[in-house]
Enzyme design. Structure first.
Site, PDB file in Angstrom:
ATOM      1  N   ARG A  33       0.801  -1.227   0.000  1.00 16.66           N
ATOM      2  CA  ARG A  33       0.000   0.000   0.000  1.00 16.66           C
ATOM      3  C   ARG A  33       0.835   1.279   0.000  1.00 16.66           C
ATOM      4  O   ARG A  33       0.311   2.370  -0.166  1.00 16.66           O
ATOM      5  CB  ARG A  33      -0.977  -0.019   1.196  1.00 16.66           C
ATOM      6  CG  ARG A  33      -2.103  -1.030   1.005  1.00 16.66           C
ATOM      7  CD  ARG A  33      -3.243  -0.770   1.941  1.00 16.66           C
ATOM      8  NE  ARG A  33      -2.970  -1.253   3.277  1.00 16.66           N
ATOM      9  CZ  ARG A  33      -3.558  -0.770   4.374  1.00 16.66           C
ATOM     10  NH1 ARG A  33      -4.429   0.226   4.276  1.00 16.66           N
ATOM     11  NH2 ARG A  33      -3.266  -1.270   5.552  1.00 16.66           N
TER      12      ARG A  33
ATOM     13  N   GLN B  27      13.767 -14.366   4.699  1.00 19.40           N
ATOM     14  CA  GLN B  27      12.482 -15.019   4.463  1.00 19.40           C
ATOM     15  C   GLN B  27      12.160 -14.803   2.986  1.00 19.40           C
ATOM     16  O   GLN B  27      11.698 -13.744   2.601  1.00 19.40           O
ATOM     17  CB  GLN B  27      11.392 -14.395   5.361  1.00 19.40           C
ATOM     18  CG  GLN B  27      10.089 -15.160   5.308  1.00 19.40           C
ATOM     19  CD  GLN B  27       8.919 -14.380   5.876  1.00 19.40           C
ATOM     20  OE1 GLN B  27       8.932 -13.142   5.914  1.00 19.40           O
ATOM     21  NE2 GLN B  27       7.885 -15.084   6.291  1.00 19.40           N
TER      22      GLN B  27
ATOM     23  N   THR C  64       3.438 -13.804   9.438  1.00 25.42           N
ATOM     24  CA  THR C  64       4.283 -13.351  10.553  1.00 25.42           C
ATOM     25  C   THR C  64       4.828 -14.533  11.362  1.00 25.42           C
ATOM     26  O   THR C  64       5.938 -14.457  11.884  1.00 25.42           O
ATOM     27  CB  THR C  64       3.500 -12.397  11.482  1.00 25.42           C
ATOM     28  OG1 THR C  64       2.237 -12.999  11.819  1.00 25.42           O
ATOM     29  CG2 THR C  64       3.225 -11.064  10.806  1.00 25.42           C
TER      30      THR C  64
ATOM     31  N   ASN D  45      -4.514  -6.156  18.803  1.00 24.26           N
ATOM     32  CA  ASN D  45      -3.141  -6.661  18.840  1.00 24.26           C
ATOM     33  C   ASN D  45      -2.193  -5.670  18.168  1.00 24.26           C
ATOM     34  O   ASN D  45      -2.407  -5.282  17.029  1.00 24.26           O
ATOM     35  CB  ASN D  45      -3.099  -8.007  18.096  1.00 24.26           C
ATOM     36  CG  ASN D  45      -1.691  -8.563  17.992  1.00 24.26           C
ATOM     37  OD1 ASN D  45      -0.859  -8.336  18.865  1.00 24.26           O
ATOM     38  ND2 ASN D  45      -1.433  -9.294  16.910  1.00 24.26           N
TER      39      ASN D  45
HETATM   40  C1  UD1 Z   1      -0.504  -7.969  12.095  1.00 19.00           C
HETATM   41  C2  UD1 Z   1      -1.145  -8.913  13.094  1.00 19.00           C
HETATM   42  C3  UD1 Z   1      -2.426  -8.263  13.640  1.00 19.00           C
HETATM   43  C4  UD1 Z   1      -2.090  -6.932  14.270  1.00 19.00           C
HETATM   44  C5  UD1 Z   1      -1.371  -6.041  13.271  1.00 19.00           C
HETATM   45  C6  UD1 Z   1      -0.853  -4.800  13.972  1.00 19.00           C
HETATM   46  C7  UD1 Z   1      -0.610 -11.195  12.395  1.00 19.00           C
HETATM   47  C8  UD1 Z   1      -1.094 -12.419  11.716  1.00 19.00           C
HETATM   48  N1  UD1 Z   1      -1.443 -10.156  12.450  1.00 19.00           N
HETATM   49  O1  UD1 Z   1      -1.374  -7.857  10.989  1.00 19.00           O
HETATM   50  O2  UD1 Z   1      -3.009  -9.096  14.614  1.00 19.00           O
HETATM   51  O3  UD1 Z   1      -3.270  -6.298  14.724  1.00 19.00           O
HETATM   52  O4  UD1 Z   1      -0.221  -6.707  12.698  1.00 19.00           O
HETATM   53  O5  UD1 Z   1      -0.272  -3.915  13.053  1.00 19.00           O
HETATM   54  O6  UD1 Z   1       0.509 -11.192  12.887  1.00 19.00           O
HETATM   55  N2  UD1 Z   1       6.045  -9.656   7.823  1.00 19.00           N
HETATM   56  C9  UD1 Z   1       7.119 -10.451   7.480  1.00 19.00           C
HETATM   57  N3  UD1 Z   1       6.918 -11.608   6.830  1.00 19.00           N
HETATM   58  C10 UD1 Z   1       5.676 -12.057   6.512  1.00 19.00           C
HETATM   59  C11 UD1 Z   1       4.585 -11.260   6.865  1.00 19.00           C
HETATM   60  C12 UD1 Z   1       4.781 -10.068   7.522  1.00 19.00           C
HETATM   61  O7  UD1 Z   1       8.270 -10.066   7.762  1.00 19.00           O
HETATM   62  O8  UD1 Z   1       5.589 -13.137   5.931  1.00 19.00           O
HETATM   63  C13 UD1 Z   1       6.274  -8.391   8.519  1.00 19.00           C
HETATM   64  C14 UD1 Z   1       5.837  -7.197   7.721  1.00 19.00           C
HETATM   65  O9  UD1 Z   1       6.893  -6.692   6.932  1.00 19.00           O
HETATM   66  C15 UD1 Z   1       5.431  -6.206   8.805  1.00 19.00           C
HETATM   67  C16 UD1 Z   1       4.960  -7.084   9.943  1.00 19.00           C
HETATM   68  O10 UD1 Z   1       5.494  -8.368   9.695  1.00 19.00           O
HETATM   69  O11 UD1 Z   1       6.517  -5.435   9.270  1.00 19.00           O
HETATM   70  C17 UD1 Z   1       3.438  -7.165  10.036  1.00 19.00           C
HETATM   71  O12 UD1 Z   1       2.916  -7.740   8.860  1.00 19.00           O
HETATM   72  P1  UD1 Z   1       1.551  -7.259   8.236  1.00 19.00           P
HETATM   73  O13 UD1 Z   1       1.298  -8.053   7.021  1.00 19.00           O
HETATM   74  O14 UD1 Z   1       1.553  -5.778   8.120  1.00 19.00           O
HETATM   75  O15 UD1 Z   1       0.525  -7.706   9.379  1.00 19.00           O
HETATM   76  P2  UD1 Z   1      -0.944  -7.175   9.577  1.00 19.00           P
HETATM   77  O16 UD1 Z   1      -1.820  -7.789   8.556  1.00 19.00           O
HETATM   78  O17 UD1 Z   1      -0.927  -5.712   9.705  1.00 19.00           O
END
Ligand code: UD1
Ligand code: CA
Length: 449
Positions: A15, A75, A81, A167
């Site tokens: 985004r 990764q 996550t 969260n």
């Molecule tokens: C996540 C949480 C949600 C929380 C929110 C807060 C999970 C499943 N959900 O959702 O409960 O309310 O954050 O902002 O954890 N990332 C990786 N590798 C991946 C996926 C993500 O490194 O495979 C990193 C992203 O770069 C980012 C962070 O993890 O910095 C969060 O990922 P994002 O996809 O933004 O999670 P949300 O859907 O926002």
């Protein structure tokens, strides 16, 4: 207790609509990732693991620029996550102690909050917040004091979506337990991802203790869009301005001063309107920065005055009572006590001894097109206006250079150097020349009629 930090930073940040990985977009001159790492420093972590994927090389570079102890876990595919944390845990095998998971796109978590999380007695502790608009955040499911699970927005039913306790993504657990729980995750959910959030339900069902620590929503602000980035910048600046004022700094027009993420200003310093601080600036007590200055990577000592309209670049070190005036640029140069550089000057790769005066229009010619060279100026010297100092060159203590000189050779202590063409005076010549020119102009006018 030994703490290991895991910072998730593998996502692209779709985004943001950007070629740059999301965590490298900047607030107050520093990447989001550096803000998250900085927050984690408060816990004096033994290990710092950054999970990188999109733009991994750039992310690694930024992580190391901020802390060379950072380790990178790759990764390749962003499967969620939980999967990201699993990659980091591979590097942490054998680590005895707590693991704290932070998100690279969540820059504002305060040290006190992380300390509370670290010191929580529960096996798994989650950082939650009461959201004004819970939107797409994961919801915390509680039974009295107990946290029984986290439901992602996509998977939540209507009753769960009505919950406003959300969260933040930050989580703390013992390393061995977390590895065990992460090993049990599945991707059988609406997003088809391995959710880190599922470790809470797994822990609760296994009879482990779980807890929520809450913090104000302002700390958990996550950046997903350019608009949120701008809002975060504004929030950072508002806090930095208020913080400086509380510390006894006068800001003449606070809303026009822009701080770097690590700007440090002493009590009774005065900062005029439209001053911009880049990274790495320290200003001691009682110094004054006048309007329209741009400062980066520099140190300004007690009693010094800078500006208006001055630019201090990395490596500019101003000792006590130095005066730097308008339209002066200083880079990688040390100015000893009481030096005056009043106007229209460039000093680069130089050292200037105490109480030396640098005249208007002085330039250290430090670059020959290939290499940079140093200029050394002694104490109590007087550099005449419009002196070009062709480096490498030395001017000794108490020496003087004549205005308009091009100094290519060293000037010994106490000497006067003149490096310019000798002046010739021709009596009456100006008057005769003007008469001749006027006569010529009149002749041409007559011819044209
Ligand atoms: C996540 C949480 C949600 C929380 C929110 C807060 C999970 C499943 N959900 O959702 O409960 O309310 O954050 O902002 O954890 N990332 C990786 N590798 C991946 C996926 C993500 O490194 O495979 C990193 C992203 O770069 C980012 C962070 O993890 O910095 C969060 O990922 P994002 O996809 O933004 O999670 P949300 O859907 O926002
Ligand atoms: Ca997010």
């Amino acid at each position: 207790m030994a703490v290991a930090l895991i910072i998730l930073a593998a996502g692209q940040g779709t985004r943001m609509n950007s070629d740059l990985p999301k965590v490298l977009h900047k607030i107050a001159g520093a990447p989001l990732l550096a803000h998250a790492m900085q927050a984690g420093w408060a816990l004096e972590p033994e290990r710092i693991i950054v999970v990188a994927g999109h733009g991994a090389e750039l992310v690694e570079k930024a992580a190391h620029a901020h802390d060379d102890r950072a380790e990178i876990a790759l990764q390749d595919r962003q499967l969620g996550t939980g999967h990201a944390v699993a990659q980091a845990l591979l590097l942490l095998e054998g680590h005895e102690g707590r693991v704290i998971v932070l998100f690279g796109d969540t820059p504002f978590i305060r040290a006190e909050t992380l300390e509370k999380l670290r010191d929580s007695a529960a096996d798994v502790t989650v950082l939650g917040f009461h959201a004004a608009d819970p939107d797409r955040y994961g919801r915390l499911i509680t039974e009295g004091e107990r946290l029984t699970g986290i439901v992602e927005y996509k998977d939540a039913n209507e009753a769960e979506r009505a919950i406003t306790l959300c969260n933040s993504g930050v989580l703390a657990a013992d390393r061995a337990l977390l590895a065990d729980l992460v090993g049990q995750l599945s991707n059988d959910n609406a997003a088809g991802e391995y959710y880190l959030t599922d470790v809470v339900g797994l822990a609760a069902r296994a009879g482990r203790t779980t807890a929520v620590v809450t913090c104000p929503e302002s700390e958990t602000l996550g950046i997903n869009t350019r608009a949120q980035l701008a809002a975060a910048e504004a929030a950072f600046q508002a806090r930095a301005r208020a913080g400086a004022q509380e510390n006894g700094v006068t800001l003449t027009a606070p809303e026009t001063v822009w701080f770097g993420f690590d700007t440090a200003i002493g009590r009774d310093a005065i900062i005029g309107p439209n001053v911009v601080f880049g990274p790495g600036v320290t200003v001691e007590s009682g110094a004054e920065i006048r309007a329209f200055c741009d400062l980066e990577g520099c140190h300004i000592s007690r009693g010094a005055t800078v500006g208006p309209f001055a630019r201090l670049r990395p490596g500019a070190e101003l000792a006590e009572d130095v005066h730097v005036g308008n339209f002066v640029e200083i880079k990688n140069s040390v100015l000893d006590e009481g030096v005056k550089v009043g106007h229209l000057t460039y000093l680069g790769d130089a050292h200037v001894g105490e109480h030396t005066n640098i005249g208007a229009g002085t330039v250290t010619c430090n670059y020959d097109g290939v290499m940079k060279h140093r200029t050394e100026i002694g104490a109590r010297a007087f550099i005449g206006s419009d002196t070009m100092l062709v480096a490498p060159v030395k001017v000794g203590d108490d020496a003087l250079t004549a205005s308009g000189s091009v100094i290519t050779e060293d000037v010994p202590a106490g000497a006067l150097a003149i490096g310019r063409a000798k002046q010739a005076v021709k009596p009456g010549l100006a008057t005769r020349l003007m008469e001749k020119l006027r006569a010529e102009k009149a002749r041409r006018k007559k011819e044209a009629i």
